[in-house]
Design a protein around this motif. Structure first.
Motif, short mmCIF file in Angstrom:
data_model
loop_
_atom_site.label_atom_id
_atom_site.label_comp_id
_atom_site.label_asym_id
_atom_site.label_seq_id
_atom_site.Cartn_x
_atom_site.Cartn_y
_atom_site.Cartn_z
N ALA A 85 -52.84 48.25 46.33
CA ALA A 85 -52.37 48.16 44.94
C ALA A 85 -51.92 46.72 44.67
CB ALA A 85 -51.25 49.16 44.70
N PHE A 86 -52.90 45.83 44.60
CA PHE A 86 -52.58 44.40 44.56
C PHE A 86 -51.96 43.97 43.24
CE2 PHE A 86 -55.98 44.81 47.77
CZ PHE A 86 -55.23 44.45 48.87
N ALA A 87 -52.30 44.61 42.13
CA ALA A 87 -51.68 44.25 40.85
C ALA A 87 -50.18 44.57 40.88
CB ALA A 87 -52.37 44.96 39.70
N LEU A 88 -49.83 45.71 41.47
CA LEU A 88 -48.41 46.06 41.60
C LEU A 88 -47.72 45.06 42.53
CD1 LEU A 88 -45.95 47.83 41.18
CD2 LEU A 88 -46.89 49.43 42.88
N GLY A 89 -48.36 44.71 43.63
CA GLY A 89 -47.80 43.71 44.54
C GLY A 89 -47.56 42.38 43.85
N ALA A 93 -45.34 47.77 50.36
CA ALA A 93 -45.93 49.11 50.28
C ALA A 93 -47.17 49.10 49.39
CB ALA A 93 -44.90 50.10 49.75
N ALA A 94 -47.07 48.41 48.27
CA ALA A 94 -48.21 48.36 47.33
C ALA A 94 -49.41 47.67 47.97
CB ALA A 94 -47.79 47.62 46.05
N THR A 142 -50.93 51.90 38.56
CA THR A 142 -51.33 52.18 39.94
C THR A 142 -51.41 53.69 40.18
OG1 THR A 142 -50.35 50.13 40.74
CG2 THR A 142 -50.65 51.87 42.37
N ARG A 143 -50.40 54.41 39.72
CA ARG A 143 -50.39 55.86 39.89
C ARG A 143 -51.59 56.50 39.18
NH1 ARG A 143 -45.86 59.93 40.30
NH2 ARG A 143 -44.51 58.13 40.20
#
Length: 85
Positions: free
Chosen positions: A46-50, A40-41, A78-79
Protein backbone atom coordinates in the motif's frame (compact mmCIF):
# COMPACT_ATOMS: atom_id res chain seq x y z
CA UNK A 1 -6.71 -17.30 2.53
CA UNK A 2 -3.41 -15.96 3.75
CA UNK A 3 -3.59 -12.81 1.62
CA UNK A 4 -6.99 -11.87 3.05
CA UNK A 5 -5.76 -12.52 6.59
CA UNK A 6 -2.66 -10.35 6.11
CA UNK A 7 -4.70 -7.52 4.63
CA UNK A 8 -7.20 -7.74 7.49
CA UNK A 9 -4.36 -7.56 10.03
CA UNK A 10 -2.89 -4.52 8.28
CA UNK A 11 -6.29 -2.82 8.32
CA UNK A 12 -6.69 -3.50 12.04
CA UNK A 13 -3.22 -2.11 12.72
CA UNK A 14 -3.96 0.90 10.51
CA UNK A 15 -7.11 1.67 12.49
CA UNK A 16 -5.15 1.53 15.76
CA UNK A 17 -2.39 3.74 14.32
CA UNK A 18 -4.86 6.29 12.96
CA UNK A 19 -6.47 6.50 16.41
CA UNK A 20 -3.00 7.14 17.88
CA UNK A 21 -2.26 9.72 15.18
CA UNK A 22 -5.52 11.52 15.94
CA UNK A 23 -4.76 11.60 19.68
CA UNK A 24 -1.06 12.49 19.40
CA UNK A 25 -0.08 15.40 21.63
CA UNK A 26 3.67 15.44 21.00
CA UNK A 27 6.09 14.94 18.13
CA UNK A 28 7.37 11.60 19.44
CA UNK A 29 3.96 9.91 19.57
CA UNK A 30 2.94 11.50 16.25
CA UNK A 31 6.00 10.15 14.43
CA UNK A 32 5.88 6.74 16.16
CA UNK A 33 2.28 6.09 15.07
CA UNK A 34 2.92 7.31 11.52
CA UNK A 35 6.13 5.30 11.24
CA UNK A 36 4.37 2.12 12.36
CA UNK A 37 1.55 2.65 9.87
CA UNK A 38 4.01 3.50 7.09
CA UNK A 39 5.86 0.22 7.63
CA UNK A 40 2.68 -1.84 7.77
CA UNK A 41 1.35 -0.20 4.61
CA UNK A 42 4.52 -0.69 2.63
CA UNK A 43 4.74 -4.28 3.85
CA UNK A 44 1.53 -5.13 2.00
CA UNK A 45 2.20 -2.95 -1.04
CA UNK A 46 0.00 0.00 0.00
CA UNK A 47 2.58 2.50 -1.20
CA UNK A 48 0.24 5.50 -1.49
CA UNK A 49 -0.69 5.10 2.18
CA UNK A 50 3.00 4.75 3.06
CA UNK A 51 3.76 7.93 1.15
CA UNK A 52 0.94 9.80 2.93
CA UNK A 53 2.44 8.71 6.26
CA UNK A 54 5.91 9.80 5.23
CA UNK A 55 4.64 13.24 4.20
CA UNK A 56 2.68 13.57 7.46
CA UNK A 57 5.75 12.73 9.55
CA UNK A 58 7.43 15.93 8.35
CA UNK A 59 4.51 18.25 9.13
CA UNK A 60 4.67 20.80 11.95
CA UNK A 61 2.07 20.38 14.68
CA UNK A 62 -0.21 23.10 13.30
CA UNK A 63 -0.57 20.99 10.11
CA UNK A 64 -1.39 17.73 11.92
CA UNK A 65 -5.18 17.96 11.40
CA UNK A 66 -4.79 18.24 7.61
CA UNK A 67 -2.07 15.57 7.57
CA UNK A 68 -4.28 13.24 9.63
CA UNK A 69 -7.08 13.72 7.13
CA UNK A 70 -4.73 12.89 4.25
CA UNK A 71 -3.60 9.69 5.96
CA UNK A 72 -7.19 8.69 6.76
CA UNK A 73 -8.25 9.28 3.15
CA UNK A 74 -5.30 7.25 1.86
CA UNK A 75 -6.25 4.43 4.24
CA UNK A 76 -9.88 4.53 3.08
CA UNK A 77 -8.72 4.20 -0.53
CA UNK A 78 -6.33 1.38 0.43
CA UNK A 79 -9.16 -0.49 2.15
CA UNK A 80 -11.38 -0.11 -0.93
CA UNK A 81 -8.61 -1.52 -3.11
CA UNK A 82 -8.09 -4.45 -0.75
CA UNK A 83 -11.81 -5.23 -0.70
CA UNK A 84 -11.85 -5.37 -4.52
CA UNK A 85 -8.85 -7.71 -4.74
Amino acid sequence: GLKAELLALMCEQAERCIALIMSARDQESWIAALHTLKGAARGVGAFALGEACEMAEAQPQNRWPAATQSVALAFAETRRCFERS
